[in-house]
Structure formats: structure tokens, C-alpha cells
Write a protein that holds these residues in place. Structure first.
Motif: not given
Ligand SMILES: Nc1ncnc2c1ncn2[C@@H]1O[C@H](COP(=O)(O)OP(=O)(O)OP(=O)(O)O)[C@@H](O)[C@H]1O
Ligand SMILES: NCC(=O)N[C@@H]1O[C@H](COP(=O)([O-])[O-])[C@@H](O)[C@H]1O
Ligand SMILES: [Mg+2]
Length: 395
Positions: A64-72, A82-95
Motif C-alpha cells: 500500500s505504501k509503495h504501490q509497485p507496478d510489479y511484485i518480484i 497474499k500475492l494471489l490477492e495483490f494479483e487480483q487487485r491488478g498488480i503483476t506478480v512475477i511470474p
């Protein structure tokens, strides 16, 4: 697509440090996250955060603080739900968040490869109690290999020669298990000719491509040396050799396609005289792939970055046979110095990466020696010799 992008790296060890350097060379902004301060990637990142990556709340706070485009992700031990949740919120999780979730535990990726995709793996079974392990061991036979389903870098892993050793292996696996899961996997021991990592680059809008195979040698379940190209001994002639590499590439494509997304994967295989056996994979750069820091025009970190950002990879060129050898600590210390650096660097085509980890413990990987030569044998000898000259000392 416009750069820079904001990349959040979950895990900031030696692999993350090189990835951060690659990302910054193309102008990106990196937030390095790990469980301890001054981790290697933090030393070169734009910003850093020290959190527990197994805590959903901590992850929420930094995202929430940094609002990244990608989580790597750079390590396995992350709260992957939690990564599944971020992905659903529109952040690209790699891969993909799914890939990190499937590879966090050995059982999930094994079930996907073996049961869903029908890929050849070592014979295996699971156990959650000592008596289950004892009966699984008599089923699978001896020697066998026992590992916690949640662990990496050989933690909690042992080779079991006979029935009397099963209890020791059980206790060792439970002690070495990450988290509070008491589940272990027991595998048939594969007497391989060579084991390889096939760096597999899955792209958003281009075909999957590969680096030349990397051979490696492990001790205590942890990598000691790697070299490229791996010579898969030509049993039955050169075409047979080629066939085994093609078979490995086909399996790597199949498994990475099932996981989806984009990025580099380190796909591990055991190669026997007549089989290619899938072992496991990292959905990110692989430790044995550090050899590409000297061997290739684009190293595994640059390839990961290009795949993540959808940038072209026109070619992968290997300059020469190359090798890496690890530099390990021998004791606990928080005052790290290296001796022998000048001596190691006095040989042509030798280089070092000293990671800058703030403290050491026995067997902790503190650096790596890299070498190029006319043959892989010579490159290995040079890398091992250079690594042996470096001593991790305290004041
Ligand atoms: N079934 C097996 N037969 C023979 N050797 C094995 C087997 N399983 C593991 N090993 C050896 O142990 C090493 C580490 O095992 P594995 O890759 O499963 O563990 P890991 O802890 O995930 O390692 P890392 O995270 O460093 O890749 C392998 O590279 C191989 O050398
Ligand atoms: N096999 C996985 C692997 O090599 N991962 C690399 O080791 C770091 C952890 O090192 P540490 O345990 O010394 O902190 C990770 O952050 C990653 O860079
Ligand atoms: Mg492995």
C-alpha cells in the motif's frame, strides 16, 4: 510501454542484488524488501523495507505504501495467498501468484508436474508422522532422500541409506522445516550422471527460450559449483545427447506453461543414461545460474528483467565455457572481511561477487568466484581455485 517501472523485490539476497542492478541499468525504481536490514539488494536499491514476508499484514503495509507496478519474489518463503490477492487487485506478480504458490511447497509443484502433466519425477511419497515415513521408506527402498516439503537450499534434507536411519532423517527434516508444517517428502535416490539447471525464459508475447544447460554439484543439498555448458555425456552418440536436452526443454516448456506469466525459471533435472527426470524449479533466477554473470551476453538477471517488462531478447550468446564456485563462511560473525581477493583476481578471466551480507553463519554463502576458460573443466578448476583463495575472516 514507458519506463521507469516500480519493482518491489520480495527477498533481497545475492540474486536480488544482481537483479536490482539490471533493473536500475534500464532506469527502473526498485524497492528491496527482506527480513533483515542491509541485505545485499538493499545496498543498491532505491528504497528498502524490513518486514516479515510471511506476514500478510506486513506485505499489505509495504505494498500500500509503495504501490509497485510489479511484485518480484526472490525467495520462496512468502505469504503466497497474499500475492494471489495483490494479483487480483491488478498488480503483476512475477511470474504469477499461482507459480509462487505452487513452488513454495515441494508437494504442490510435484503434484502438478507428476500427476497433472505426467512428467517423470523420482518415485515419491509424503509422510506426516515417523511411522508413515517408515512405511513409505520400505515402499520406496534405500537409499532414499527425505526433505521437508517446506524448505530450500538443502535445509532439513538427508540421504537415508537404511531403515535404522529413518528416525534421524525424520527429526532432521522436522527441525529444518520452514513454518510449522510437519510434512516431509521421501524420494527414490536418483543415481544421476549429471544434474542440470535449464534456465527457461518465458515471455509475455514471444516464444519460450533457453540458456545453454548449466551443470552443478551440490553438497548438503546446497550448490557448490556450477558450469556452463553442461556436457550431457553422449551415451549412444551425439544425437542421443541432443535428444536429452530437447526432452528437458520440452518438459520445462510444459511445466512453465502450466504456471503461466513471464520471467526466468531455473528448471532442475537429473540426467541419467537413459532418462531426463524433472526435480523442481525456481520461478525466478537460480543460484546455479550465477555462472551467467560471466558466461553470457545477457545474464540470468537481465533476462529475467527483460522477460518481466516485455522487452525483447534478440539473442543469448555464450562467450566461453564458464564456471562458478561458492565462497562460504565457516562461523558466526557480524564483522565480515575477505582475505585473498587480490590473489584470486590475479588470474585472467576470473571475477568475484562478494555479496556484502552483514553477518555470517557456518556454510552461509558470502560470495561466488566466476571464471571463463577454453573448456568447462578448466573453467571449473579456475573458479574453484579462486574461491579457495578467498577467506571470510572477522576482525
Ligand atoms: N531424489 C534425489 N536423488 C538424488 N539426489 C537428490 C534427490 N533429491 C535431491 N537431491 C540432491 O539434493 C540437491 C537439493 O535438492 P532440491 O533441489 O530438491 O532441494 P532444495 O533445498 O530445494 O535446493 P535449492 O533450493 O538450493 O534448489 C539436488 O540438487 C540433488 O543434488
Ligand atoms: N537456493 C536459493 C538461493 O540461493 N537464494 C538466494 O539466497 C538468498 C538467501 O541467502 P541467506 O540464506 O544467506 O540469507 C536469497 O535471498 C537468494 O538471493
Ligand atoms: Mg534445488
Amino acid at each position: 510501454m514507458k519506463l521507469p517501472k516500480k519493482l518491489m523485490l520480495l527477498g533481497s539476497g545475492e540474486l536480488g542484488k544482481e537483479f536490482t542492478i539490471a533493473a536500475q541499468r534500464l532506469g527502473n525504481h526498485v524497492v528491496a524488501v527482506d527480513r533483515y536490514p542491509h541485505a545485499p539488494a538493499m545496498q543498491v536499491a532505491d528504497e528498502c523495507e524490513v518486514i516479515s514476508m510471511l506476514s500478510a499484514d506486513d506485505l499489505e503495509r509495504v505494498v500500500s505504501k509503495h504501490q509497485p507496478d510489479y511484485i518480484i519474489p526472490e525467495i520462496e518463503a512468502i505469504r503466497t495467498e497474499k500475492l494471489l490477492e495483490f494479483e487480483q487487485r491488478g498488480i503483476t506478480v512475477i511470474p504469477t501468484a499461482k507459480a509462487t504458490d505452487y513452488t513454495m511447497n515441494r508437494d504442490r509443484i510435484r503434484e502438478l508436474a507428476h500427476k497433472e502433466l505426467g512428467v517423470r519425477t523420482a518415485k515419491y511419497a509424503y509422510a506426516t508422522t515417523l511411522s508413515e515415513l517408515q512405511s513409505a521408506a520400505s515402499e520406496i527402498g534405500f537409499p532414499n532422500v527425505v526433505k521437508p516439503v517446506m524448505s530450500s537450499s538443502g535445509k532439513g534434507q538427508s540421504v537415508v541409506a537404511s531403515a535404522v536411519e529413518v528416525e534421524t532423517a525424520w527429526n532432521y527434516a522436522i527441525d529444518g522445516s520452514r513454518g510449522d508444517t510437519h510434512k516431509v517428502i521421501i524420494e527414490e535416490f536418483i543415481d544421476f550422471e549429471i544434474e542440470i539447471t535449464l534456465l527457461t525464459i518465458k515471455q509475455w508475447n514471444a516464444p519460450t527460450i533457453f540458456c545453454p544447460p548449466i551443470g552443478h554439484r551440490q553438497e548438503r543439498g546446497d550448490y557448490q559449483e556450477s558450469w556452463q555448458p553442461a556436457q550431457i555425456k553422449p551415451v549412444g552418440g551425439a544425437s542421443r545427447n541432443e535428444n536429452r536436452l530437447l526432452a528437458a526443454q520440452a518438459i520445462a516448456t510444459q511445466v512453465t506453461d502450466a504456471l503461466g506469466g513471464a520471467g526466468i525459471f531455473g528448471v532442475e533435472f537429473f540426467i541419467t543414461a537413459d532418462e531426463v527426470i524433472f526435480s523442481e524449479l525456481s520461478p525466478r533466477p537460480h543460484d546455479t545460474g550465477m555462472v551467467t554473470l560471466i558466461s553470457q551476453n545477457l545474464n540470468e538477471f537481465e533476462l529475467h528483467l527483460r522477460a518481466v517488462l516485455g522487452l525483447p531478447i534478440p539473442n543469448i550468446i555464450q562467450y566461453a565455457p564458464s564456471a562458478s564456485a561458492v565462497i562460504l563462511a565457516s562461523k558466526n560473525s557480524d564483522l565480515i572481511y575477505f582475505s585473498g581477493v587480490a590473489d584470486a583476481l590475479s588470474v585472467p578471466d576470473v571475477d568475484l561477487r562478494l555479496f556484502g551480507k552483514p553477518d555470517s553463519r557456518p556454510y552461509r554463502r558470502m560470495g561466488v568466484a566466476l571464471a571463463k576458460a577454453e573448456t568447462t573443466e578448466l573453467a571449473r578448476a579456475k573458479a574453484v581455485e579462486a574461491a579457495s583463495k578467498i577467506e571470510v575472516v572477522d576482525r
